[in-house]
Design a protein around this motif. Structure first.
Motif, PDB file in Angstrom:
ATOM      1  N   ALA A 232     -27.280  29.898   6.509  1.00 44.32           N
ATOM      2  CA  ALA A 232     -26.090  29.173   6.938  1.00 44.32           C
ATOM      3  C   ALA A 232     -26.536  28.023   7.830  1.00 44.32           C
ATOM      4  CB  ALA A 232     -25.140  30.088   7.698  1.00 44.32           C
ATOM      5  N   LEU A 233     -25.785  26.941   7.798  1.00 42.44           N
ATOM      6  CA  LEU A 233     -25.981  25.858   8.754  1.00 42.44           C
ATOM      7  C   LEU A 233     -24.976  26.047   9.875  1.00 42.44           C
ATOM      8  CD1 LEU A 233     -27.203  23.076   9.564  1.00 42.44           C
ATOM      9  CD2 LEU A 233     -25.299  22.038   8.289  1.00 42.44           C
ATOM     10  N   VAL A 234     -25.439  25.959  11.117  1.00 44.72           N
ATOM     11  CA  VAL A 234     -24.546  26.115  12.264  1.00 44.72           C
ATOM     12  C   VAL A 234     -24.691  24.904  13.183  1.00 44.72           C
ATOM     13  CG1 VAL A 234     -24.602  28.628  12.155  1.00 44.72           C
ATOM     14  CG2 VAL A 234     -26.250  27.431  13.613  1.00 44.72           C
ATOM     15  N   GLU A 235     -23.569  24.541  13.795  1.00 42.93           N
ATOM     16  CA  GLU A 235     -23.565  23.495  14.816  1.00 42.93           C
ATOM     17  C   GLU A 235     -23.310  24.143  16.164  1.00 42.93           C
ATOM     18  OE1 GLU A 235     -21.001  19.647  16.435  1.00 42.93           O
ATOM     19  OE2 GLU A 235     -20.369  20.673  14.600  1.00 42.93           O
ATOM     20  N   HIS A 236     -24.191  23.908  17.104  1.00 43.96           N
ATOM     21  CA  HIS A 236     -24.042  24.441  18.450  1.00 43.96           C
ATOM     22  C   HIS A 236     -23.043  23.588  19.239  1.00 43.96           C
ATOM     23  CE1 HIS A 236     -27.308  27.416  18.147  1.00 43.96           C
ATOM     24  NE2 HIS A 236     -27.877  26.541  17.334  1.00 43.96           N
ATOM     25  N   PRO A 237     -22.533  24.082  20.355  1.00 43.97           N
ATOM     26  CA  PRO A 237     -21.536  23.337  21.126  1.00 43.97           C
ATOM     27  C   PRO A 237     -21.959  21.929  21.519  1.00 43.97           C
ATOM     28  CG  PRO A 237     -21.597  25.602  21.873  1.00 43.97           C
ATOM     29  CD  PRO A 237     -22.728  25.448  20.899  1.00 43.97           C
TER      30      PRO A 237
END
Length: 270
Positions: A232-237
């Motif tokens: 999965a690709l995730v974007e951090h805050p």
């Protein structure tokens, strides 16, 4: 008190889940969803495998559970955007329509917390085989599913021996010259489209190869799949983007896989 096992993200990108096929790693995906929270979720195509379902019905309870979990996220306030791919291309007829809080879009522009703009697209439009020789794409899909069946048998044996998940099909893909050339051509074509759109990068799926790199000033990101790499690709805050390989993180990789019969098939109608 927050659960220390829950990973908090601004945005999550998932593609190529292929619900409706035996190669789908639904239990692994359910484990990922259980251990994450996010504000936005992008489903970047090939979520349901309509090609396979034309030739036979396969829908265990775990596949129902994935659909229900996603709908539950939408009900809890997560912005869920579904960008269909070639295996679920029938859903493209419903672009702009909301299903249980999930909005369908041909593609999307996502802006990260640090101000970068990304084109979000499945990517099949940049695959010449899919666009111009669909019969060959169907033949390739049959061969690929046969390879995934071997992948499933290999990992069933590995679990019994106490080893984690390993993708036999991904291993072969990395070592076939023609496949590597196809991937390189695909990545270049998608990056060129992002440049034409005037954005900073592109986020896609389709080729089942997770990747993050710069191509002539364009950030190319592929979020991978949930039949081979379980990524999965995730974007951090803060806007930082990261590819997670959940099979190397989750204890579910060591659990025996049990496909229970589905209680109902209603969720697939969406």
């Amino acid at each position: 008190m927050s659960d220390p096992d829950i990973r908090r993200y601004r945005t999550v990108f998932l593609s190529d889940i292929h619900l409706g096929t035996r190669g789908c790693q639904a239990d692994m995906l359910l484990d990922f969803i259980k251990h994450m929270e996010c504000d936005q979720l992008y489903l970047v195509g090939d979520i349901v495998d309509g090609w396979k379902m034309k030739s036979g019905w396969y829908w265990p309870q775990s596949h129902n559970d994935v659909v229900q979990k996603i709908l539950r996220l939408a009900r809890k306030g997560v912005t869920v955007t579904y960008v269909p791919g070639n295996h679920d291309d029938r859903i493209r007829d419903f672009c702009g329509v909301h299903f249980g809080g999930v909005v369908v879009a041909r593609d999307a522009i996502h802006e990260t917390a640090d101000g970068r703009r990304f084109l979000v697209t499945h990517g099949d439009e940049f695959d010449g085989v899919v666009q111009h020789a669909k019969w060959l794409a169907f033949l390739g899909d049959w061969a690929y599913r046969t390879l995934l069946a071997a992948n499933t048998l290999t990992n069933r044996l590995r679990r019994r021996l106490g080893f984690g998940y390993w993708s036999f099909s991904a291993f072969l893909k990395q070592r076939v010259k023609n496949a590597l050339q196809f991937i390189e051509n695909f990545e270049q074509a998608v990056a060129d489209e992002a440049r034409r759109r005037g954005v900073d990068g592109v986020i896609c799926g389709h080729i089942h190869k997770a990747e993050m790199r710069e191509i002539d000033g364009i950030t190319y990101i592929n979020d991978g799949d949930w039949v081979e790499s379980c990524t999965a690709l995730v974007e951090h805050p803060d806007g930082r983007l990261e590819i997670l390989e959940w099979s190397k993180i989750s204890h579910a990789a060591l659990l025996p896989r049990v496909d229970r019969p589905a209680l109902a098939a209603e969720p697939i109608a969406a």
